[in-house]
Design a protein around this motif. Structure first.
Motif, PDB file in Angstrom:
ATOM      1  N   ILE A 177      35.438  36.096   8.024  1.00 41.56           N
ATOM      2  CA  ILE A 177      34.311  37.024   8.065  1.00 41.56           C
ATOM      3  C   ILE A 177      34.402  38.010   6.903  1.00 41.56           C
ATOM      4  O   ILE A 177      33.407  38.285   6.220  1.00 41.56           O
ATOM      5  CB  ILE A 177      34.274  37.764   9.418  1.00 41.56           C
ATOM      6  CG1 ILE A 177      33.833  36.800  10.530  1.00 41.56           C
ATOM      7  CG2 ILE A 177      33.314  38.960   9.359  1.00 41.56           C
ATOM      8  CD1 ILE A 177      33.947  37.378  11.919  1.00 41.56           C
ATOM      9  N   VAL A 178      35.586  38.547   6.653  1.00 37.41           N
ATOM     10  CA  VAL A 178      35.751  39.507   5.565  1.00 37.41           C
ATOM     11  C   VAL A 178      35.605  38.829   4.204  1.00 37.41           C
ATOM     12  O   VAL A 178      34.929  39.340   3.304  1.00 37.41           O
ATOM     13  CB  VAL A 178      37.115  40.219   5.664  1.00 37.41           C
ATOM     14  CG1 VAL A 178      37.391  41.049   4.406  1.00 37.41           C
ATOM     15  CG2 VAL A 178      37.164  41.104   6.894  1.00 37.41           C
ATOM     16  N   ASN A 179      36.209  37.659   4.049  1.00 41.79           N
ATOM     17  CA  ASN A 179      36.248  37.017   2.730  1.00 41.79           C
ATOM     18  C   ASN A 179      35.031  36.176   2.399  1.00 41.79           C
ATOM     19  O   ASN A 179      34.713  35.989   1.217  1.00 41.79           O
ATOM     20  CB  ASN A 179      37.514  36.158   2.627  1.00 41.79           C
ATOM     21  CG  ASN A 179      38.766  36.976   2.474  1.00 41.79           C
ATOM     22  OD1 ASN A 179      39.107  37.410   1.379  1.00 41.79           O
ATOM     23  ND2 ASN A 179      39.466  37.220   3.577  1.00 41.79           N
ATOM     24  N   ASP A 180      34.340  35.666   3.411  1.00 49.67           N
ATOM     25  CA  ASP A 180      33.209  34.771   3.148  1.00 49.67           C
ATOM     26  C   ASP A 180      31.860  35.349   3.548  1.00 49.67           C
ATOM     27  O   ASP A 180      30.837  34.979   2.965  1.00 49.67           O
ATOM     28  CB  ASP A 180      33.410  33.435   3.868  1.00 49.67           C
ATOM     29  CG  ASP A 180      34.583  32.652   3.326  1.00 49.67           C
ATOM     30  OD1 ASP A 180      34.722  32.582   2.102  1.00 49.67           O
ATOM     31  OD2 ASP A 180      35.378  32.128   4.122  1.00 49.67           O
ATOM     32  N   GLU A 181      31.858  36.233   4.540  1.00 54.27           N
ATOM     33  CA  GLU A 181      30.582  36.789   4.988  1.00 54.27           C
ATOM     34  C   GLU A 181      30.333  38.166   4.368  1.00 54.27           C
ATOM     35  O   GLU A 181      29.271  38.408   3.808  1.00 54.27           O
ATOM     36  CB  GLU A 181      30.561  36.888   6.516  1.00 54.27           C
ATOM     37  CG  GLU A 181      29.222  37.368   7.055  1.00 54.27           C
ATOM     38  CD  GLU A 181      29.117  37.212   8.559  1.00 54.27           C
ATOM     39  OE1 GLU A 181      28.211  37.831   9.150  1.00 54.27           O
ATOM     40  OE2 GLU A 181      29.932  36.483   9.164  1.00 54.27           O
ATOM     41  N   LEU A 182      31.292  39.059   4.452  1.00 54.34           N
ATOM     42  CA  LEU A 182      31.115  40.387   3.860  1.00 54.34           C
ATOM     43  C   LEU A 182      31.323  40.325   2.350  1.00 54.34           C
ATOM     44  O   LEU A 182      30.478  40.751   1.576  1.00 54.34           O
ATOM     45  CB  LEU A 182      32.083  41.378   4.516  1.00 54.34           C
ATOM     46  CG  LEU A 182      31.908  41.530   6.036  1.00 54.34           C
ATOM     47  CD1 LEU A 182      32.868  42.559   6.587  1.00 54.34           C
ATOM     48  CD2 LEU A 182      30.472  41.892   6.405  1.00 54.34           C
ATOM     49  N   ARG A 183      32.442  39.810   1.922  1.00 52.32           N
ATOM     50  CA  ARG A 183      32.696  39.440   0.514  1.00 52.32           C
ATOM     51  C   ARG A 183      32.199  40.472  -0.507  1.00 52.32           C
ATOM     52  O   ARG A 183      31.421  40.164  -1.418  1.00 52.32           O
ATOM     53  CB  ARG A 183      32.038  38.083   0.225  1.00 52.32           C
ATOM     54  CG  ARG A 183      32.606  37.417  -1.035  1.00 52.32           C
ATOM     55  CD  ARG A 183      31.761  36.289  -1.527  1.00 52.32           C
ATOM     56  NE  ARG A 183      31.727  35.149  -0.644  1.00 52.32           N
ATOM     57  CZ  ARG A 183      31.083  34.024  -0.895  1.00 52.32           C
ATOM     58  NH1 ARG A 183      30.415  33.905  -2.024  1.00 52.32           N
ATOM     59  NH2 ARG A 183      31.086  33.026  -0.034  1.00 52.32           N
ATOM     60  N   ASP A 184      32.652  41.712  -0.366  1.00 53.16           N
ATOM     61  CA  ASP A 184      32.233  42.752  -1.295  1.00 53.16           C
ATOM     62  C   ASP A 184      33.221  43.905  -1.175  1.00 53.16           C
ATOM     63  O   ASP A 184      33.633  44.251  -0.072  1.00 53.16           O
ATOM     64  CB  ASP A 184      30.813  43.224  -0.957  1.00 53.16           C
ATOM     65  CG  ASP A 184      30.208  44.056  -2.072  1.00 53.16           C
ATOM     66  OD1 ASP A 184      30.766  45.130  -2.357  1.00 53.16           O
ATOM     67  OD2 ASP A 184      29.183  43.649  -2.643  1.00 53.16           O
TER      68      ASP A 184
END
Length: 265
Positions: A177-184
């Motif tokens: 979720i952090v690395n692929d969805e939020l990714r910023d």
């Protein structure tokens, strides 16, 4: 147009009920999520012997914890361990002792999986129906170098994927979720390594959507305004208006207790 890639989460075979007893063991990310359960009156035990970063230390906590839990979350931070040279024991905390007393090692995928299976088996020996959720912390380790940090996370991801094939074991994709969805980087804290409060809040929301029962989500919606009222800091705590406000708030607390079960404030 869609400007992000939402992570699909596998539908679980169980749900967490209001005020459920839950064990959280693992990295400081387990602390962050576990504390949200505590704040929302679930009977959550969060890292009772301190933060545990690797699968061996997670096993050590389970070995020391005699309580039974219907649900447990294990959050994996790293596959790096420190072995005390004098005894050959893998320690959970170096306790600021000199580095030369320890030998740093990296666990393989199979070793990580084996330690996790041992921890799960121990929980199951106390409660056969326990549901275990595995997560991999999205927090990166600068001291390994960023390539080394990714190798560590990859090892943990492979181990978690293998162990999640066991009955009653599940995987929640916090890392993805952090690395692929939020990714910023706006979703990171000032150190650019830890997820920001906003990112943790979002993961908490996704976790609630996934694992909480309808009744548990209803409890949260009813508890939130009461929680805010209890946290209110009055300008005049001795005033009649504040006493009336608190009396009304406590009546709402009693209503929740009658509806969902007793909980401490």
């Amino acid at each position: 147009m869609d400007f992000r890639t939402p992570v699909t989460i596998t539908e679980p075979s169980f749900r967490i009920e209001p005020l459920e007893q839950i064990l959280f063991v693992g990295s400081c990310f387990a602390d962050n999520i576990g504390q949200r359960f505590v704040e929302n009156k679930f009977r959550a035990t969060v890292n009772p012997y301190g933060v545990m970063y690797n699968p061996v230390s997670i096993l050590h906590t389970v070995m020391r914890t005699s309580d039974t839990f219907p649900v447990a979350f294990f959050t994996l931070g790293t596959n790096h361990v420190y072995r005390l040279k004098e005894t050959g024991e893998i320690v959970d905390n170096c306790e600021k002792r000199p580095h030369h007393l320890f030998q740093e090692e990296t666990l393989t995928v199979s070793q990580c999986a084996d330690y996790l299976r041992q921890a799960i088996a121990l929980l199951q020996s106390r409660s056969a129906d326990v549901e275990v959720v595995l997560t991999v912390s999205p927090i990166r380790y600068r001291k390994y170098g960023y390539h080394g940090s990714q190798l560590s996370k990859a090892t943990l991801l492979l181990a978690a994927d293998e162990v999640a094939k066991m009955p009653n074991v599940h995987y929640f994709p916090a890392y993805e979720i952090v690395n692929d969805e939020l990714r910023d980087y706006r979703f990171y804290a000032a150190d650019m390594l830890h997820p920001s409060e906003q990112a943790v809040d979002y993961i908490w929301e996704r976790l609630c959507e996934t694992y909480l029962s309808d009744r548990a989500r209803q409890f949260l919606s009813e508890w939130q305004p009461v929680k805010q009222a209890l946290g209110h800091k009055p300008f005049a705590p001795e005033s009649e208006a504040y006493r009336t406000f608190m009396n009304k708030t406590m009546l709402k607390v009693e209503e929740l207790r009658k509806k969902y079960g007793n909980f401490a404030l």
